[in-house]
Design a protein around this motif. Structure first.
Motif, PDB file in Angstrom:
ATOM      1  N   GLN A 182       0.808  -1.154  -0.180  1.00  0.00           N
ATOM      2  CA  GLN A 182      -0.053  -0.030   0.101  1.00  0.00           C
ATOM      3  C   GLN A 182       1.007   1.141   0.257  1.00  0.00           C
ATOM      4  OE1 GLN A 182      -2.422  -1.069   3.516  1.00  0.00           O
ATOM      5  NE2 GLN A 182      -1.024   0.018   4.817  1.00  0.00           N
ATOM      6  N   THR A 183       1.990   1.320   0.443  1.00  0.00           N
ATOM      7  CA  THR A 183       3.045   2.339   0.679  1.00  0.00           C
ATOM      8  C   THR A 183       3.418   2.774  -0.817  1.00  0.00           C
ATOM      9  OG1 THR A 183       3.657   1.622   2.775  1.00  0.00           O
ATOM     10  CG2 THR A 183       4.938   3.512   1.532  1.00  0.00           C
ATOM     11  N   HIS A 184       3.662   1.605  -1.726  1.00  0.00           N
ATOM     12  CA  HIS A 184       4.162   2.007  -3.211  1.00  0.00           C
ATOM     13  C   HIS A 184       3.068   2.460  -3.830  1.00  0.00           C
ATOM     14  CE1 HIS A 184       5.330   0.890  -7.001  1.00  0.00           C
ATOM     15  NE2 HIS A 184       4.188   0.159  -7.403  1.00  0.00           N
ATOM     16  N   PHE A 185       1.723   2.126  -3.584  1.00  0.00           N
ATOM     17  CA  PHE A 185       0.638   2.555  -4.445  1.00  0.00           C
ATOM     18  C   PHE A 185       0.070   4.050  -3.924  1.00  0.00           C
ATOM     19  CE2 PHE A 185       0.030  -1.849  -6.218  1.00  0.00           C
ATOM     20  CZ  PHE A 185      -0.024  -1.483  -7.446  1.00  0.00           C
ATOM     21  N   CYS A 186       0.443   4.180  -2.604  1.00  0.00           N
ATOM     22  CA  CYS A 186       0.213   5.459  -1.982  1.00  0.00           C
ATOM     23  C   CYS A 186       1.180   6.267  -2.794  1.00  0.00           C
ATOM     24  CB  CYS A 186       0.364   5.651  -0.493  1.00  0.00           C
ATOM     25  SG  CYS A 186      -0.205   7.062   0.212  1.00  0.00           S
ATOM     26  N   GLN A 187       2.354   6.214  -2.970  1.00  0.00           N
ATOM     27  CA  GLN A 187       3.419   6.932  -3.448  1.00  0.00           C
ATOM     28  C   GLN A 187       2.909   7.240  -5.184  1.00  0.00           C
ATOM     29  OE1 GLN A 187       6.936   4.785  -2.616  1.00  0.00           O
ATOM     30  NE2 GLN A 187       7.197   6.086  -0.532  1.00  0.00           N
ATOM     31  N   THR A 237       0.634  10.766  -9.486  1.00  0.00           N
ATOM     32  CA  THR A 237      -0.114  11.053 -10.547  1.00  0.00           C
ATOM     33  C   THR A 237      -1.082  12.249 -10.183  1.00  0.00           C
ATOM     34  OG1 THR A 237      -1.658   9.623  -9.904  1.00  0.00           O
ATOM     35  CG2 THR A 237      -0.100   8.819 -11.598  1.00  0.00           C
ATOM     36  N   GLY A 238      -1.076  12.980  -8.882  1.00  0.00           N
ATOM     37  CA  GLY A 238      -1.792  13.824  -8.786  1.00  0.00           C
ATOM     38  C   GLY A 238      -2.880  13.612  -7.871  1.00  0.00           C
ATOM     39  N   VAL A 239      -3.008  12.396  -7.408  1.00  0.00           N
ATOM     40  CA  VAL A 239      -4.333  11.810  -6.890  1.00  0.00           C
ATOM     41  C   VAL A 239      -3.925  12.084  -5.145  1.00  0.00           C
ATOM     42  CG1 VAL A 239      -6.179  10.023  -6.186  1.00  0.00           C
ATOM     43  CG2 VAL A 239      -5.030  10.371  -8.679  1.00  0.00           C
ATOM     44  N   GLU A 240      -4.728  12.606  -4.466  1.00  0.00           N
ATOM     45  CA  GLU A 240      -4.197  12.844  -3.034  1.00  0.00           C
ATOM     46  C   GLU A 240      -5.012  11.583  -2.423  1.00  0.00           C
ATOM     47  OE1 GLU A 240      -2.202  14.840  -1.448  1.00  0.00           O
ATOM     48  OE2 GLU A 240      -1.503  15.571  -3.515  1.00  0.00           O
ATOM     49  N   ALA A 241      -4.219  10.873  -1.796  1.00  0.00           N
ATOM     50  CA  ALA A 241      -4.555   9.709  -0.857  1.00  0.00           C
ATOM     51  C   ALA A 241      -4.079   9.372   0.179  1.00  0.00           C
ATOM     52  CB  ALA A 241      -4.826   8.528  -1.908  1.00  0.00           C
ATOM     53  N   SER A 242      -4.501   9.145   1.285  1.00  0.00           N
ATOM     54  CA  SER A 242      -3.716   8.673   2.265  1.00  0.00           C
ATOM     55  C   SER A 242      -3.674   7.222   2.364  1.00  0.00           C
ATOM     56  CB  SER A 242      -4.631   9.009   3.627  1.00  0.00           C
ATOM     57  OG  SER A 242      -5.645   8.092   3.943  1.00  0.00           O
ATOM     58  N   THR A 243      -2.897   6.544   3.192  1.00  0.00           N
ATOM     59  CA  THR A 243      -2.465   5.298   3.463  1.00  0.00           C
ATOM     60  C   THR A 243      -3.832   4.478   3.625  1.00  0.00           C
ATOM     61  OG1 THR A 243      -0.458   5.456   4.162  1.00  0.00           O
ATOM     62  CG2 THR A 243      -1.161   3.595   4.540  1.00  0.00           C
ATOM     63  N   SER A 276      -5.491 -10.915   4.363  1.00  0.00           N
ATOM     64  CA  SER A 276      -6.390 -11.369   3.462  1.00  0.00           C
ATOM     65  C   SER A 276      -6.640 -10.458   2.337  1.00  0.00           C
ATOM     66  CB  SER A 276      -7.711 -11.998   4.091  1.00  0.00           C
ATOM     67  OG  SER A 276      -8.241 -11.040   4.842  1.00  0.00           O
ATOM     68  N   SER A 277      -6.666  -9.055   2.581  1.00  0.00           N
ATOM     69  CA  SER A 277      -6.798  -8.315   1.595  1.00  0.00           C
ATOM     70  C   SER A 277      -5.702  -7.677   0.820  1.00  0.00           C
ATOM     71  CB  SER A 277      -7.481  -6.962   2.224  1.00  0.00           C
ATOM     72  OG  SER A 277      -6.443  -6.420   2.995  1.00  0.00           O
ATOM     73  N   GLY A 278      -4.449  -8.483   1.186  1.00  0.00           N
ATOM     74  CA  GLY A 278      -3.192  -8.260   0.157  1.00  0.00           C
ATOM     75  C   GLY A 278      -2.253  -7.148   0.855  1.00  0.00           C
ATOM     76  N   GLN A 279      -2.799  -6.434   1.917  1.00  0.00           N
ATOM     77  CA  GLN A 279      -2.106  -5.249   2.316  1.00  0.00           C
ATOM     78  C   GLN A 279      -0.977  -6.000   3.320  1.00  0.00           C
ATOM     79  OE1 GLN A 279      -4.807  -2.545   4.390  1.00  0.00           O
ATOM     80  NE2 GLN A 279      -6.478  -3.625   3.400  1.00  0.00           N
ATOM     81  N   VAL A 280       0.409  -5.321   3.066  1.00  0.00           N
ATOM     82  CA  VAL A 280       1.656  -5.791   3.605  1.00  0.00           C
ATOM     83  C   VAL A 280       1.657  -4.995   5.114  1.00  0.00           C
ATOM     84  CG1 VAL A 280       3.980  -6.117   3.323  1.00  0.00           C
ATOM     85  CG2 VAL A 280       2.600  -6.682   1.619  1.00  0.00           C
ATOM     86  N   ILE A 281       1.839  -5.816   6.356  1.00  0.00           N
ATOM     87  CA  ILE A 281       1.879  -5.043   7.501  1.00  0.00           C
ATOM     88  C   ILE A 281       3.432  -5.639   8.026  1.00  0.00           C
ATOM     89  CG2 ILE A 281       0.987  -4.985   9.669  1.00  0.00           C
ATOM     90  CD1 ILE A 281      -1.635  -5.797   8.255  1.00  0.00           C
ATOM     91  N   SER A 282       3.981  -4.545   8.592  1.00  0.00           N
ATOM     92  CA  SER A 282       5.287  -4.944   9.234  1.00  0.00           C
ATOM     93  C   SER A 282       5.313  -5.057  10.873  1.00  0.00           C
ATOM     94  CB  SER A 282       6.255  -4.009   8.797  1.00  0.00           C
ATOM     95  OG  SER A 282       6.583  -3.828   7.384  1.00  0.00           O
ATOM     96  N   LYS A 283       5.714  -6.023  11.073  1.00  0.00           N
ATOM     97  CA  LYS A 283       5.710  -6.436  12.494  1.00  0.00           C
ATOM     98  C   LYS A 283       7.094  -6.814  13.096  1.00  0.00           C
ATOM     99  CE  LYS A 283       0.933  -6.857  12.826  1.00  0.00           C
ATOM    100  NZ  LYS A 283       0.196  -5.887  13.777  1.00  0.00           N
ATOM    101  N   VAL A 284       7.531  -5.850  14.410  1.00  0.00           N
ATOM    102  CA  VAL A 284       8.959  -6.059  14.757  1.00  0.00           C
ATOM    103  C   VAL A 284       8.828  -6.322  16.250  1.00  0.00           C
ATOM    104  CG1 VAL A 284      11.196  -4.845  15.181  1.00  0.00           C
ATOM    105  CG2 VAL A 284       9.866  -4.339  13.220  1.00  0.00           C
ATOM    106  N   PHE A 285       9.559  -7.410  16.662  1.00  0.00           N
ATOM    107  CA  PHE A 285       9.629  -7.670  18.113  1.00  0.00           C
ATOM    108  C   PHE A 285      10.883  -8.091  18.480  1.00  0.00           C
ATOM    109  CE2 PHE A 285       7.669 -11.182  15.665  1.00  0.00           C
ATOM    110  CZ  PHE A 285       8.315 -12.503  16.296  1.00  0.00           C
ATOM    111  N   GLU A 286      11.142  -8.077  19.731  1.00  0.00           N
ATOM    112  CA  GLU A 286      12.543  -8.908  20.277  1.00  0.00           C
ATOM    113  C   GLU A 286      12.323  -9.857  21.211  1.00  0.00           C
ATOM    114  OE1 GLU A 286      14.177  -5.471  22.363  1.00  0.00           O
ATOM    115  OE2 GLU A 286      14.818  -4.317  20.259  1.00  0.00           O
ATOM    116  N   MET A 287      13.278 -10.700  21.226  1.00  0.00           N
ATOM    117  CA  MET A 287      13.264 -11.953  22.122  1.00  0.00           C
ATOM    118  C   MET A 287      14.654 -11.976  22.824  1.00  0.00           C
ATOM    119  SD  MET A 287      11.308 -14.859  19.845  1.00  0.00           S
ATOM    120  CE  MET A 287      12.079 -14.275  18.200  1.00  0.00           C
TER     121      MET A 287
END
Length: 199
Positions: A46-51, A56-62, A166-177
């Motif tokens: 979604q970040t790629h498509f937001c950019q 192209t001049g289309v204002e859109a948030s994430t 399930s909708s195809g949106q890529v989400i990042s998760k970071v954790f420590e162990m």
């Protein structure tokens, strides 16, 4: 029945943004979504498509992009579930959402080219109901100073996951162990791998 399944798809809220998109960019988004539904890609960035939208001049948030991705994913997965032809799909979208001709042509083109493969796949029954791991990275670190931690100079592992929902949106998760937690994590992955090989 189709209308009821798509009523919560988000087209109502996303249709104004979809109407403002260049047809080639919308077609690219549709192709990415179908590739994700066919399990050929890890998801839709979604970040790629937001950019791309903003370039192209289309204002859109994430969040706006997320809504469009969810709506189009639901549209294609429901069309696959009901084995709709491209004409039936376009006629339904036209009657319900009044999208521009170029957008409808993009939907028709993508569904003609890629939809057949999605219809033939077994996954068309209930397309991608679970999340999918796209990327897994880890690194080892050492805490050398802290305001709140009493025990320093102990190694830790930072894990970074990218998951496509399930909708195809890529989400990042970071954790420590801790090292022992990571060793347990590794052991569980080895057990899962062995179980999958025996299936």
């Amino acid at each position: 029945m189709l209308e009821r399944e798509l009523s919560g798809a988000g087209f109502e809220t996303s249709s104004d943004l979809i109407k403002s998109l260049p047809a080639d960019l919308f077609a690219e988004l549709c192709q990415q979504i179908v590739a994700h539904l066919r399990c050929q890609s890890g998801g839709v960035d979604q970040t790629h498509f937001c950019q791309r939208f903003q370039a192209t001049g289309v204002e859109a948030s994430t969040d706006d992009i997320r809504s469009v991705i969810s709506a189009v994913t639901r549209l294609f997965s429901t069309a696959a579930k009901h084995k709709l032809s491209s004409d039936a799909l376009v006629n339904f979208v036209l009657s319900k959402y009044k999208l521009p001709k170029q957008i409808l042509q993009a939907i028709r083109h993508v569904w003609n080219e890629e939809g057949k493969r999605l219809l033939d796949a077994e996954i068309s029954r209930d397309v991608l109901s679970a999340s999918q791991l796209v990327d897994f990275q880890w690194k080892i670190g050492m805490a050398v100073s802290s305001d709140s931690c009493r025990s320093l100079n102990h190694p830790y592992i930072t894990v970074s996951l990218k998951v496509a929902d399930s909708s195809g949106q890529v989400i990042s998760k970071v954790f420590e162990m801790s090292i022992s937690e990571f060793q347990n994590f590794h052991r569980q992955f080895k057990e899962m791998s062995a179980a999958l090989e025996s299936v």
